[in-house]
Scaffold this motif. Sequence first.
Motif, short mmCIF file in Angstrom:
data_model
loop_
_atom_site.label_atom_id
_atom_site.label_comp_id
_atom_site.label_asym_id
_atom_site.label_seq_id
_atom_site.Cartn_x
_atom_site.Cartn_y
_atom_site.Cartn_z
N LYS A 24 0.83 -1.20 0.00
CA LYS A 24 0.00 0.00 0.00
C LYS A 24 0.87 1.25 0.00
CE LYS A 24 -3.93 -2.03 2.31
NZ LYS A 24 -4.65 -2.16 3.57
N LEU A 25 0.32 2.32 -0.53
CA LEU A 25 1.02 3.60 -0.55
C LEU A 25 0.33 4.58 0.38
CD1 LEU A 25 1.53 3.96 -4.42
CD2 LEU A 25 3.24 3.27 -2.76
N VAL A 26 1.10 5.53 0.88
CA VAL A 26 0.52 6.61 1.68
C VAL A 26 0.36 7.81 0.75
CG1 VAL A 26 0.86 8.14 3.66
CG2 VAL A 26 1.67 5.77 3.77
N ASN A 27 -0.80 8.40 0.77
CA ASN A 27 -1.05 9.59 -0.04
C ASN A 27 -0.01 10.68 0.27
OD1 ASN A 27 -2.15 12.32 -0.45
ND2 ASN A 27 -3.94 11.20 -1.21
N PRO A 28 0.57 11.30 -0.76
CA PRO A 28 1.63 12.30 -0.51
C PRO A 28 1.22 13.36 0.52
CG PRO A 28 1.40 11.91 -2.86
CD PRO A 28 0.31 11.12 -2.19
N ALA A 29 -0.03 13.77 0.51
CA ALA A 29 -0.47 14.83 1.43
C ALA A 29 -0.55 14.33 2.87
CB ALA A 29 -1.81 15.37 0.99
N ASN A 30 -0.65 13.00 3.03
CA ASN A 30 -0.77 12.45 4.38
C ASN A 30 0.56 12.07 5.01
OD1 ASN A 30 -3.52 12.73 4.50
ND2 ASN A 30 -3.93 10.69 3.67
N LYS A 31 1.60 12.02 4.19
CA LYS A 31 2.87 11.49 4.70
C LYS A 31 3.39 12.32 5.88
CE LYS A 31 4.63 8.81 0.84
NZ LYS A 31 4.77 9.05 -0.58
N TYR A 57 7.70 12.10 4.98
CA TYR A 57 7.43 11.71 6.37
C TYR A 57 8.10 12.68 7.33
CZ TYR A 57 5.82 7.35 4.30
OH TYR A 57 5.15 6.44 3.54
N ALA A 462 0.30 2.70 6.02
CA ALA A 462 -0.97 2.74 5.29
C ALA A 462 -1.89 1.60 5.69
CB ALA A 462 -0.69 2.68 3.79
#
Lengths: 637, 261
Positions: A24-31, A57, A462
């Motif tokens: 899974k990937l973390v949305n760039p805005a959420n990192k 991050y 994620a």
Amino acid sequence: MKLDSKIPSGPLKDKWDKHRFDMKLVNPANKRKYHVIVVGSGLAGASAAASMSELGYNVSCFAYQDSPRRAHSIAAQGGINAAKNYRNDGDSIHRLFYDTVKGGDFRAREANVYRLAQVSNNIIDQCVGQGVPFGREYGGLLANRSFGGAQVSRTFYARGQTGQQLLLGAYQALEKEIAKGGVKMYNRHEMLELVVVNGVARGIITRDMVTGAVEAHVADAVVLGTGGYGNVFYLSTNAKGCNVTATYRAYKKGAAFANPCYTQIHPTCIPVAGEHQSKLTLMSESLRNDGRVWVPKRKEDCGKKPSEIAEADRDYYLERKYPSYGNLSPRDISSRAAKEACDDGRGVGPGGRGVYLDFADAISRLGAPEISDRYGNLFDMYQRITDENPYEVPMRIYPAVHYTMGGLWVDYNLETTIPGLHCIGEANFSDHGANRLGASALMQGLADGYFVLPYTIGHYLASNKFEKVTTDHPEFQAALASVQTRTTRLLGIKGKRTVDSFHRELGKILWEKCGMARNATGLKQALQEIPSLREEFWKDVTVPGSGDSFNQSLEKAGRVADFMEFAELMVTDALHREESCGGHFREEYQEAGEAKRNDEQYAYVAAWEYAGDGQAPVLNKEPLEFESVHLATRSYK
Amino acid sequence: MSGTMNITLKVWRQSGPSAPGAFETYKAPGISPDMSFLEMLDIVNERLIEGGKDPIAFDHDCREGICGMCGLVINGAAHGPSKLTTTCQLHMRSFKDGDSITIEPWRAKAFPVIKDLVVDRAPLDRIIQAGGFISVATGGPQDANALPVGKPEAEQSMDAAACIGCGACVAACPNASVSLFTAAKISHLGLLPQGQPERYRRALKMVAQMDLEGFGGCTLFGECMAACPKGISIDFIKRMNGDYIWGSVTEAPVKVTLGGG
């Protein structure tokens, strides 16, 4: 405890590609909402912290030195492997993979090692991009050298300071991210406890080594890149501050510790000069490309000057015993051969614990200027320490503790048995099996930090929901209190013996009974001696000063206290493994002087689980399955 | 080796950054010439601890001359009397029986004493933060051999990159200038093709940061080069000055701040 290695399905060469897509990937805005703690700033820690910050991050990085640039990765001399095949000499990802599995005496996990070989090429690209000044040919392309245990030239180097230059590359990337605000750096901070909330790693307790303040730090994930435990032997090539505390504290909180008995004794170190010795200095293995190892054939000749011993009276024992690899035989084999020669009474130098590494042939073949060009800084260092000129008299070398293959057990994602706690570089049980080949520690540290963890940490973050936790949480308060109690207890003993005197004594027990050669009798004795030494430590150690100020004695005392417990785990593992493999040589298990593996019973990773103080640790086994490599007796003859 | 030596030490003791410091004298009998300087201090400390006294605090780690953690002013010389040698690689055979040895910390306004011989060198990291890097993110670079670098340039870059960041250049300089350290990094990166895009801006920012940190100005005395355990050449300072001047003409003004990290 259930060990799930999480090795992806499918053909070996497709596993990592497939896994990278499946994660899974973390949305760039959420990192930036995720906070990751990285403990350690060596090749693994610095590269991981910088790369995660680049991704977005929010990272905190901790180091016990005054700057991340001082981590002990900086001392690696020889080089870093990659499967570039720039030399057209038959190298490939598969060959690097195969050599590493074989070099590790078939005690490493195939899938991890294959991935390591795959990303090795990216590391060289990355480092060149950062401005690492690797050695070059006159045409401007990268130079290579061959290194112990390999028959191809795949090692990239920056003079005899490859570790320094690679670390500075990672350090500069880290400083770039610190300046940008993505990483908060805590220098002169030591991790003293891991905090686990509802079974998940959520933070650490540190001591500010300047003010003595004990502080709690909350995070969504914790990464340990805290290096190896070689200093348990007191004398090793490790820096004085290297310690097991972070990984051992994690072990006591539930992280399985894998293969602690796999320790690497490096064959080419400067011999011990006297009782005052505080550490041992490595002479790069690259010297074995041009140096020839020998001892006198006859004991009577040992006292003579080397120049007085005729060619016919010299035993070039590596060339004699292992003709196809000769002086480039792997580290474990070369070290044991040196020990055998010295045990046979044919060692040279003070105390008879040394063998010659002779450059006379290379100097007459290539000339002193060429040798100086290749190894000048190492020759200078040797002369500074020993007061002998290696251009004129052969170097004296002897094996010394150098690297530890064991470490926290991790799955394919580099996650330990505590969810959220990841472990990278030398600190994990890693990809080296029972023996590490030259120039592969730098490769593994940077592979983990630049190219593996930044992917897998995203998958972890994620895939999980994180409850809001603050330092007021009872687990944080309990961990803080336990650190304070321990400090108060160490300061309160006020005995008669110094911390170093205990550390030296512990080291002697281990070197004699759990060093280059081990047997059940000695290991059982060590299991008697270590607890009684530990008991004496807690009764009679003296730690001057206070807890709330700069106090180097207190720092050492905490580390040695953990070594005292960890040593027992190491010996327990060595006793249980009734076979010889790689750096673990059990005298009872050999065939014609060579290590004898027992694949039927011991082709597994031994992952030890803490069961409480005074309780025997619980052994968990991860069977090793070899699908691509045929299990064979390792032969370098 | 010949017998042991009796040494007298005059050591700077200071309990904290704002406490007044003073020299204290210690006898160090029975020192082997084969000991390193720090092993000699280990022994002195063991004896102090056994006598119930506070040991001498000093920084050290790798003890093989590469981490840059150690650094003492020994008889007035940064890292002591041997050329191209860090404190940890200095051996007692460089001294004679009966010698008196004075030991002090790095002395510079920008390096406040933490305790005894331990100083705070955080400004060195902040100078790197100002621009001592090439701005490439992980995964970006092309194949390593796609960018040839001439051997002479690579070698010269490596000469500069060999700096261990110990701060001896600052301690040796009458003005406590950090120019050699800064110039070494500017040159390491500026000599390589990868370092060209940021070359002049890097020089401007790093120079501005070192001025801000309270280091003194460089007057090309050369004491730094003489004390440098890695033999970093003062020629790199000339190179830095050239890059700085060109940058002042071609680049927009830079702003740097204290703190961070």
